[in-house]
Write an enzyme that holds these catalytic residues in place. Structure first.
Site, PDB file in Angstrom:
ATOM      1  N   ASP A 129       0.814  -1.276   0.020  1.00 45.79           N
ATOM      2  CA  ASP A 129      -0.031   0.125  -0.064  1.00 45.79           C
ATOM      3  C   ASP A 129       0.950   1.183  -0.149  1.00 45.79           C
ATOM      4  O   ASP A 129       1.959   1.080   0.094  1.00 45.79           O
ATOM      5  CB  ASP A 129      -1.031   0.117   1.266  1.00 45.79           C
ATOM      6  CG  ASP A 129      -2.175   0.734   1.083  1.00 45.79           C
ATOM      7  OD1 ASP A 129      -2.383   1.651   0.116  1.00 45.79           O
ATOM      8  OD2 ASP A 129      -3.233   0.618   1.980  1.00 45.79           O
ATOM      9  N   GLY A 130       0.236   2.298  -0.161  1.00 43.91           N
ATOM     10  CA  GLY A 130       1.086   3.655   0.018  1.00 43.91           C
ATOM     11  C   GLY A 130       0.860   4.277   1.507  1.00 43.91           C
ATOM     12  O   GLY A 130       0.118   3.418   2.297  1.00 43.91           O
ATOM     13  N   ALA A 131       1.281   5.539   1.683  1.00 43.25           N
ATOM     14  CA  ALA A 131       1.114   5.946   2.883  1.00 43.25           C
ATOM     15  C   ALA A 131       1.153   7.532   2.788  1.00 43.25           C
ATOM     16  O   ALA A 131       1.642   8.163   1.675  1.00 43.25           O
ATOM     17  CB  ALA A 131       2.253   5.747   3.906  1.00 43.25           C
ATOM     18  N   ASP A 132       0.337   8.305   3.522  1.00 43.94           N
ATOM     19  CA  ASP A 132       0.155   9.755   3.375  1.00 43.94           C
ATOM     20  C   ASP A 132       1.572  10.610   4.308  1.00 43.94           C
ATOM     21  O   ASP A 132       1.914  11.328   3.768  1.00 43.94           O
ATOM     22  CB  ASP A 132      -1.209  10.413   4.184  1.00 43.94           C
ATOM     23  CG  ASP A 132      -2.064   9.677   3.315  1.00 43.94           C
ATOM     24  OD1 ASP A 132      -2.168   9.963   2.169  1.00 43.94           O
ATOM     25  OD2 ASP A 132      -2.979   9.001   4.207  1.00 43.94           O
TER      26      ASP A 132
ATOM     27  N   LYS B 134      -2.149   6.897   7.372  1.00 41.41           N
ATOM     28  CA  LYS B 134      -2.781   6.449   6.059  1.00 41.41           C
ATOM     29  C   LYS B 134      -4.363   6.792   6.351  1.00 41.41           C
ATOM     30  O   LYS B 134      -4.823   7.199   7.503  1.00 41.41           O
ATOM     31  CB  LYS B 134      -2.649   5.022   5.996  1.00 41.41           C
ATOM     32  CG  LYS B 134      -1.172   4.666   5.967  1.00 41.41           C
ATOM     33  CD  LYS B 134      -1.271   2.767   5.762  1.00 41.41           C
ATOM     34  CE  LYS B 134      -2.100   2.171   4.624  1.00 41.41           C
ATOM     35  NZ  LYS B 134      -2.097   2.902   3.320  1.00 41.41           N
TER      36      LYS B 134
ATOM     37  N   GLY C  55      -5.832   9.196   3.993  1.00 40.67           N
ATOM     38  CA  GLY C  55      -6.139  10.358   3.344  1.00 40.67           C
ATOM     39  C   GLY C  55      -7.466  10.100   2.265  1.00 40.67           C
ATOM     40  O   GLY C  55      -8.051  10.971   2.163  1.00 40.67           O
ATOM     41  N   GLY C  56      -7.494   8.855   1.916  1.00 45.25           N
ATOM     42  CA  GLY C  56      -8.829   8.453   1.027  1.00 45.25           C
ATOM     43  C   GLY C  56      -9.724   8.129   1.828  1.00 45.25           C
ATOM     44  O   GLY C  56     -10.821   7.687   1.088  1.00 45.25           O
TER      45      GLY C  56
ATOM     46  N   LYS D  35       6.866  11.950   1.422  1.00 48.57           N
ATOM     47  CA  LYS D  35       5.863  11.469   2.503  1.00 48.57           C
ATOM     48  C   LYS D  35       6.835  11.031   3.655  1.00 48.57           C
ATOM     49  O   LYS D  35       6.208  11.003   4.676  1.00 48.57           O
ATOM     50  CB  LYS D  35       5.320   9.908   1.904  1.00 48.57           C
ATOM     51  CG  LYS D  35       4.486  10.037   0.700  1.00 48.57           C
ATOM     52  CD  LYS D  35       3.384  11.050   0.751  1.00 48.57           C
ATOM     53  CE  LYS D  35       2.669  11.205  -0.593  1.00 48.57           C
ATOM     54  NZ  LYS D  35       0.991  11.469  -0.539  1.00 48.57           N
TER      55      LYS D  35
ATOM     56  N   GLU E 104      -7.963  -0.206   5.445  1.00 51.51           N
ATOM     57  CA  GLU E 104      -6.592  -0.368   5.367  1.00 51.51           C
ATOM     58  C   GLU E 104      -5.827  -0.934   6.525  1.00 51.51           C
ATOM     59  O   GLU E 104      -5.101  -1.632   6.472  1.00 51.51           O
ATOM     60  CB  GLU E 104      -5.907   0.980   4.948  1.00 51.51           C
ATOM     61  CG  GLU E 104      -6.327   1.790   3.639  1.00 51.51           C
ATOM     62  CD  GLU E 104      -5.838   2.863   3.389  1.00 51.51           C
ATOM     63  OE1 GLU E 104      -4.573   3.109   3.638  1.00 51.51           O
ATOM     64  OE2 GLU E 104      -6.520   3.656   2.764  1.00 51.51           O
TER      65      GLU E 104
END
Length: 160
Positions: A17-20, A30, A32-33, A57, A39
């Site tokens: 996954d990604g991270a903010d 995490k 932000g969406g 980030k 998640e």
């Protein structure tokens, strides 16, 4: 499959996954969406958790620049906002873009975005926020140690 499927039995071998935001301790913000609860369920039930992000980030402290999302029950908005303020956070109801009204999560809840003026201990704050009645979950991810890959502007990817 769903994590509830008998083929998975609530566990994953790998989640990517990604991270903010990413701290030097590899604690994360995490969500932000507005999907932070789902998640976190995936991340905390994965044997191996990998974060892929760009170098912007990476931050020294979490929650002072990018707002921490907190998923709440709508009826508790005022009391949760007050409790978050007592923890030093400025909490604002997230409003929809090009929409009249607040963002509603996939679970039918609201999101409060929280920012602190000074650094906080994300590990302790994750627990403290979740103790507030009316909070469903928050976007601090401190109970797992992800493998983090960050891409620089040069195109070079570094394992953090």
């Amino acid at each position: 499959f769903s994590l509830n499927s008998k083929e998975i039995s609530g566990e994953l071998d790998l989640a990517i996954d990604g991270a903010d935001e990413i701290s030097p301790a590899k604690h994360l913000i995490k969500g932000g969406g507005a999907a932070l609860l789902l998640e976190k369920i995936v991340a905390y039930n994965s044997a191996l958790f990998i974060i892929v992000a760009d170098s912007s980030k990476r931050v020294t402290t979490l929650g002072t620049r990018f707002a921490l999302p907190v998923e709440i029950i709508s009826e508790a908005r005022v009391s949760v906002t007050r409790a978050l303020a007592s923890l030093g956070a400025q909490a604002l109801l997230r409003e929809g873009v090009r929409k009249a009204g607040p963002v509603v999560t996939d679970n039918g809840n609201l999101i409060l975005d929280c920012v602190w003026k000074e650094a906080v201990d994300a590990y302790q704050m994750e627990e403290a926020i979740n103790q507030i009645v009316g909070v469903v979950e928050n976007g601090f991810f401190t109970r797992t140690s992800p493998i983090v890959y960050a891409a620089a502007n040069t195109g070079i990817v570094e394992r953090v």
